[in-house]
Design a protein around this motif. Structure first.
Motif, PDB file in Angstrom:
ATOM      1  N   GLU A 154       0.834  -1.342  -0.003  1.00 43.17           N
ATOM      2  CA  GLU A 154      -0.053  -0.008  -0.042  1.00 43.17           C
ATOM      3  C   GLU A 154       0.779   1.312  -0.093  1.00 43.17           C
TER       4      GLU A 154
ATOM      5  N   LYS B 154       2.262   1.767  -3.489  1.00 41.32           N
ATOM      6  CA  LYS B 154       1.073   2.098  -4.450  1.00 41.32           C
ATOM      7  C   LYS B 154       0.950   3.786  -4.030  1.00 41.32           C
TER       8      LYS B 154
ATOM      9  N   LYS C 161       2.141   4.168  -9.628  1.00 43.95           N
ATOM     10  CA  LYS C 161       1.079   3.860 -10.470  1.00 43.95           C
ATOM     11  C   LYS C 161       1.147   2.509 -10.985  1.00 43.95           C
ATOM     12  N   LYS C 162       2.369   1.963 -11.217  1.00 44.68           N
ATOM     13  CA  LYS C 162       2.594   0.811 -11.570  1.00 44.68           C
ATOM     14  C   LYS C 162       3.653  -0.098 -10.882  1.00 44.68           C
TER      15      LYS C 162
ATOM     16  N   LYS D 239      -1.298  -2.455 -11.109  1.00 43.28           N
ATOM     17  CA  LYS D 239      -1.500  -1.122 -11.773  1.00 43.28           C
ATOM     18  C   LYS D 239      -2.717  -0.475 -10.845  1.00 43.28           C
ATOM     19  N   SER D 240      -2.423   0.819 -10.359  1.00 40.53           N
ATOM     20  CA  SER D 240      -3.605   1.354  -9.765  1.00 40.53           C
ATOM     21  C   SER D 240      -4.043   2.502 -10.271  1.00 40.53           C
TER      22      SER D 240
END
Length: 153
Positions: A92, A95, A99-100, A152-153
């Protein structure tokens, strides 16, 4: 338990991380000396370390770095803190900055750790967190069977 973020490992923490690596990763990728570990770390660009510390002992290490213009990471948790949500917390934190995320994860149960216990692949953990597993993208290594993972977020 303390989470500590550093851009450079002190000699004390570097040795603690090397010993953690050797305890928890498959024995075939052992970091035999601090010089070997220094060489590995020197090969990583723009690295950032997240340490999990308890009683002045490193129980977890997560490192993000740039490889081929993408963010990659490595993570190790001592067996005594696995399954307690700490790995999830480290991911977390990564992240929030990227982004990746890309990584390699060992597959199979055919590797032994330093203490001769079977190395348990964390692939299920990464799948639970939403990582995509690229079964056809394998680590180019004759000693270790690993596949690429990506979030990916």
């Amino acid at each position: 338990m303390e989470f500590k973020e550093v851009s450079k490992l002190s000699p004390f923490y570097k040795e603690q991380v090397r010993l953690l690596w050797n305890r928890e990763y498959p024995h075939v990728i052992e970091q035999k000396s601090i010089e070997d570990f220094n060489q590995y770390l020197e090969s990583l660009k723009n690295k950032n370390h997240l340490l999990v510390i308890e009683n002045n002992r490193v129980l977890g290490w997560c490192c993000d770095f740039i490889r081929e213009d993408e963010c990659w990471f490595a993570m190790i948790l001592d067996k005594e803190i696995q399954g307690k949500g700490i790995g999830r917390r480290l991911i977390e934190k990564l992240k929030k900055r990227h982004k990746k995320l890309n990584g390699w994860v060992v597959i199979g149960e055919s590797y032994l750790k330093e203490n001769k216990e079977t190395y348990k692949s964390p692939i299920g953990f990464y799948k639970k967190l939403g990582f995509t597993v690229f079964e056809k993208e394998k680590l180019d290594s004759s000693i270790l069977n690993a596949v690429k993972i990506q979030l990916k977020s």
